[in-house]
Design a protein around this motif. Structure first.
Motif, short mmCIF file in Angstrom:
data_model
loop_
_atom_site.label_atom_id
_atom_site.label_comp_id
_atom_site.label_asym_id
_atom_site.label_seq_id
_atom_site.Cartn_x
_atom_site.Cartn_y
_atom_site.Cartn_z
N ALA A 163 0.57 -1.76 0.53
CA ALA A 163 0.30 0.43 0.26
C ALA A 163 0.76 0.77 -0.34
O ALA A 163 0.61 2.50 -0.49
CB ALA A 163 -0.95 -0.09 1.11
N THR A 164 1.98 1.21 0.33
CA THR A 164 2.94 2.05 0.09
C THR A 164 3.55 2.33 -1.10
O THR A 164 4.42 3.69 -1.03
CB THR A 164 3.88 2.22 1.33
N LYS A 165 3.86 1.88 -1.80
CA LYS A 165 4.83 1.24 -3.28
C LYS A 165 3.05 2.75 -3.79
O LYS A 165 2.82 2.16 -4.44
CB LYS A 165 4.58 0.25 -3.62
N PHE A 166 4.32 3.35 -4.49
CA PHE A 166 3.65 4.33 -5.64
C PHE A 166 3.29 4.08 -6.45
O PHE A 166 2.64 4.55 -7.53
CB PHE A 166 4.24 5.71 -4.93
N ASP A 167 4.45 3.04 -7.10
CA ASP A 167 4.22 2.17 -8.19
C ASP A 167 3.47 1.02 -8.77
O ASP A 167 2.86 -0.12 -9.68
CB ASP A 167 5.01 2.01 -9.24
#
Length: 103
Positions: A45-49
């Motif tokens: 959930a913290t990954k932008f990509d």
């Protein structure tokens, strides 16, 4: 993200919130400021990509859970209620401007 990048990002976010809430309070408009932010994201959930279907479903769930949370310890209004109040306020102001423009 690296721990240093996370710390820099979090510090920037907290400072923006502090400055904006201070300005709104100084203008006696604190009810017109609402920051919606989930600080407990972990994993993908913290990954932008990560636009995978599984992560999109997870983020929708995170958003739905956030709507049920209280805005703050001082304000027990839920984010859902606060966002509806903001939407009504904006809609009312738009209608008022449209009425004034028609004269």
């Amino acid at each position: 993200m690296s721990p240093l990048w996370e710390m820099r990002s979090a510090a920037s976010s907290y400072m923006n919130d502090y400055y904006l809430s201070t300005v709104f309070q100084a203008l006696d408009s604190q009810n017109n400021y609402l920051r919606v932010q989930e600080n407990a994201l972990t994993g993908t959930a913290t990954k932008f990509d990560d636009a995978s279907m599984a992560n999109m479903i997870l983020l929708v769930q995170v958003g739905e859970n956030l709507l049920k949370k209280s805005v703050s310890e001082d304000n027990h209004e839920t984010y859902e209620v606060a966002l509806k109040r903001f939407a009504k306020l904006l809609s009312d102001r738009k209608k008022l401007r449209a009425n004034k423009a028609s004269f």
